[in-house]
Design an enzyme around this catalytic site. Structure first.
Site, PDB file in Angstrom:
ATOM      1  N   ASP A  11       0.873  -1.159   0.000  1.00 25.00           N
ATOM      2  CA  ASP A  11       0.000   0.000   0.000  1.00 25.00           C
ATOM      3  C   ASP A  11       0.922   1.225   0.000  1.00 25.00           C
ATOM      4  O   ASP A  11       2.102   1.119   0.368  1.00 25.00           O
ATOM      5  CB  ASP A  11      -0.853  -0.057   1.278  1.00 25.00           C
ATOM      6  CG  ASP A  11      -1.621   1.209   1.511  1.00 25.00           C
ATOM      7  OD1 ASP A  11      -2.394   1.572   0.625  1.00 25.00           O
ATOM      8  OD2 ASP A  11      -1.441   1.829   2.580  1.00 25.00           O
ATOM      9  N   ASP A  13      -0.075   5.148   0.747  1.00 25.31           N
ATOM     10  CA  ASP A  13      -0.327   6.120   1.833  1.00 25.31           C
ATOM     11  C   ASP A  13      -0.320   5.415   3.181  1.00 25.31           C
ATOM     12  O   ASP A  13      -1.162   4.541   3.419  1.00 25.31           O
ATOM     13  CB  ASP A  13      -1.720   6.753   1.678  1.00 25.31           C
ATOM     14  CG  ASP A  13      -1.851   7.595   0.426  1.00 25.31           C
ATOM     15  OD1 ASP A  13      -1.227   8.648   0.369  1.00 25.31           O
ATOM     16  OD2 ASP A  13      -2.586   7.172  -0.483  1.00 25.31           O
ATOM     17  N   GLY A  48      -7.407   3.882   2.902  1.00 20.82           N
ATOM     18  CA  GLY A  48      -7.591   2.881   1.850  1.00 20.82           C
ATOM     19  C   GLY A  48      -8.878   3.034   1.055  1.00 20.82           C
ATOM     20  O   GLY A  48      -9.053   2.405   0.024  1.00 20.82           O
ATOM     21  N   SER A 118      -5.204   5.255  -4.422  1.00 20.82           N
ATOM     22  CA  SER A 118      -5.062   6.665  -4.787  1.00 20.82           C
ATOM     23  C   SER A 118      -4.883   6.892  -6.282  1.00 20.82           C
ATOM     24  O   SER A 118      -4.103   6.209  -6.944  1.00 20.82           O
ATOM     25  CB  SER A 118      -3.868   7.267  -4.052  1.00 20.82           C
ATOM     26  OG  SER A 118      -3.688   8.607  -4.470  1.00 20.82           O
ATOM     27  N   ASN A 120      -3.565   9.592  -7.165  1.00 17.93           N
ATOM     28  CA  ASN A 120      -2.349  10.421  -7.162  1.00 17.93           C
ATOM     29  C   ASN A 120      -1.089   9.591  -6.938  1.00 17.93           C
ATOM     30  O   ASN A 120      -0.011  10.160  -6.713  1.00 17.93           O
ATOM     31  CB  ASN A 120      -2.449  11.476  -6.056  1.00 17.93           C
ATOM     32  CG  ASN A 120      -3.558  12.484  -6.308  1.00 17.93           C
ATOM     33  OD1 ASN A 120      -3.517  13.224  -7.284  1.00 17.93           O
ATOM     34  ND2 ASN A 120      -4.577  12.492  -5.460  1.00 17.93           N
ATOM     35  N   ASP A 172      -1.710  -0.411   5.965  1.00 15.41           N
ATOM     36  CA  ASP A 172      -1.956   0.298   7.233  1.00 15.41           C
ATOM     37  C   ASP A 172      -3.458   0.461   7.475  1.00 15.41           C
ATOM     38  O   ASP A 172      -3.844   1.023   8.505  1.00 15.41           O
ATOM     39  CB  ASP A 172      -1.316   1.701   7.213  1.00 15.41           C
ATOM     40  CG  ASP A 172      -2.068   2.658   6.311  1.00 15.41           C
ATOM     41  OD1 ASP A 172      -2.377   2.262   5.160  1.00 15.41           O
ATOM     42  OD2 ASP A 172      -2.371   3.778   6.746  1.00 15.41           O
TER      43      ASP A 172
HETATM   44  P1  B16 Z   1      -6.917   9.929  -3.880  1.00 17.36           P
HETATM   45  P2  B16 Z   1      -3.800   3.914  -0.186  1.00 17.36           P
HETATM   46  C1  B16 Z   1      -5.770   5.733  -0.309  1.00 17.36           C
HETATM   47  O1  B16 Z   1      -4.454   5.353  -0.586  1.00 17.36           O
HETATM   48  C2  B16 Z   1      -5.837   6.540   0.982  1.00 17.36           C
HETATM   49  O2  B16 Z   1      -5.487   5.720   2.098  1.00 17.36           O
HETATM   50  C3  B16 Z   1      -7.240   7.059   1.169  1.00 17.36           C
HETATM   51  O3  B16 Z   1      -7.300   7.843   2.346  1.00 17.36           O
HETATM   52  C4  B16 Z   1      -7.628   7.904  -0.054  1.00 17.36           C
HETATM   53  O4  B16 Z   1      -8.955   8.377   0.057  1.00 17.36           O
HETATM   54  C5  B16 Z   1      -7.494   7.028  -1.310  1.00 17.36           C
HETATM   55  O5  B16 Z   1      -6.165   6.553  -1.415  1.00 17.36           O
HETATM   56  C6  B16 Z   1      -7.823   7.800  -2.576  1.00 17.36           C
HETATM   57  O6  B16 Z   1      -6.844   8.797  -2.757  1.00 17.36           O
HETATM   58  O7  B16 Z   1      -7.910  10.935  -3.428  1.00 17.36           O
HETATM   59  O8  B16 Z   1      -5.487  10.444  -3.940  1.00 17.36           O
HETATM   60  O9  B16 Z   1      -7.326   9.234  -5.179  1.00 17.36           O
HETATM   61  O10 B16 Z   1      -3.731   3.913   1.309  1.00 17.36           O
HETATM   62  O11 B16 Z   1      -4.705   2.857  -0.781  1.00 17.36           O
HETATM   63  O12 B16 Z   1      -2.432   4.003  -0.830  1.00 17.36           O
HETATM   64 MG    MG Z   2      -2.836   3.202   3.269  1.00 16.28          MG
END
Ligand code: B16
Ligand code: MG
Length: 213
Positions: A11, A13, A48, A118, A120, A172
């Site tokens: 993962d 973030d 997530g 994400s 991003n 996480d």
């Molecule tokens: P974005 P991960 C997730 O990333 C984040 O934990 C979550 O808080 C967020 O809403 C989601 O990505 C979408 O992110 O707005 O940048 O598309 O933990 O799966 O790496």
């Molecule tokens: Mg995460």
């Protein structure tokens, strides 16, 4: 020792870097400006989870109803604030202990991917100097269902040409550990998911992976 896994899916973030704090700050700004109560306990439920699903969780505490167009606008505003925070990131935001662990796992012969909800993810990897480092990147742009659906991890396994049962997921988020399990994968957890006991292994830090792999 016979290896249980051939590949590791990380993962992003909250595991590789602490962009989870930036998500919190950006959502907090949106919640405050709309008079919606929001704190770190609620924030843990967003880990997530996709951007729009995160907004729905935040709006549970709102006294007002928002139209679909207004929700889209709030999500866009949040992403603009979040991207401004990401733009300040540099390779110094990749913890040294995480980089050392990744390099050690690579040396041991594991194939490695990112499995992130994400949209991003690529930008973050560029900012912290990990662009091109992983064998595959599965992220919010190539999925239709976000965690706890297993899609993002199953796509990562496919990209790595590895059976799900031979992949270990590092997470996480409780939703991420559930996604791994639903995809037929074991999960090693850190942070919030580790505290909740959501993983097959509940670790103190990413570095501890070297004790189990
Ligand atoms: P974005 P991960 C997730 O990333 C984040 O934990 C979550 O808080 C967020 O809403 C989601 O990505 C979408 O992110 O707005 O940048 O598309 O933990 O799966 O790496
Ligand atoms: Mg995460």
């Amino acid at each position: 020792m016979v290896k249980e896994f051939d590949a590791i899916i990380f993962d992003l973030d909250g595991v590789i870097c602490y962009t989870d704090e930036y998500h919190y700050r950006a959502w907090k700004a949106i919640a405050d400006s709309n008079g919606i109560p929001f704190d770190r306990t609620i924030n843990n439920r967003l880990r997530g989870v996709s951007r729009m699903a995160s907004l729905e969780i935040i709006l549970e505490k709102s006294a007002c109803l928002f139209s679909e167009a207004e929700k889209e606008a709030l999500a866009t505003q949040k992403n603009e604030i979040y991207k401004q925070l990401l733009a300040e990131m540099t390779p110094a935001d990749l913890p040294e202990s995480v980089k050392t662990t990744l390099d050690a796992l690579r040396k041991k012969g594991y194939r490695m991917a990112i499995g992130s909800s994400s949209k991003n993810a690529m930008f973050i990897l560029q900012q912290i100097g990990l662009d091109g480092y992983f064998d595959a990147v599965s992220d919010g742009n190539n999925i239709t269902h976000s965690k706890p659906d297993p899609e993002v991890f199953l796509k990562a396994a496919q990209m790595l040409h590895t059976e799900p049962s031979r992949c270990l997921v590092v997470e996480d988020a409780v939703s991420g550990a559930e996604a791994a399990h639903r995809g037929g994968m074991k999960a090693a957890c850190v942070g919030d998911a580790s505290k909740e006991g959501a993983g097959n292994w509940n670790l103190n830090s990413v570095e501890d992976l070297l004790n189990i792999l």
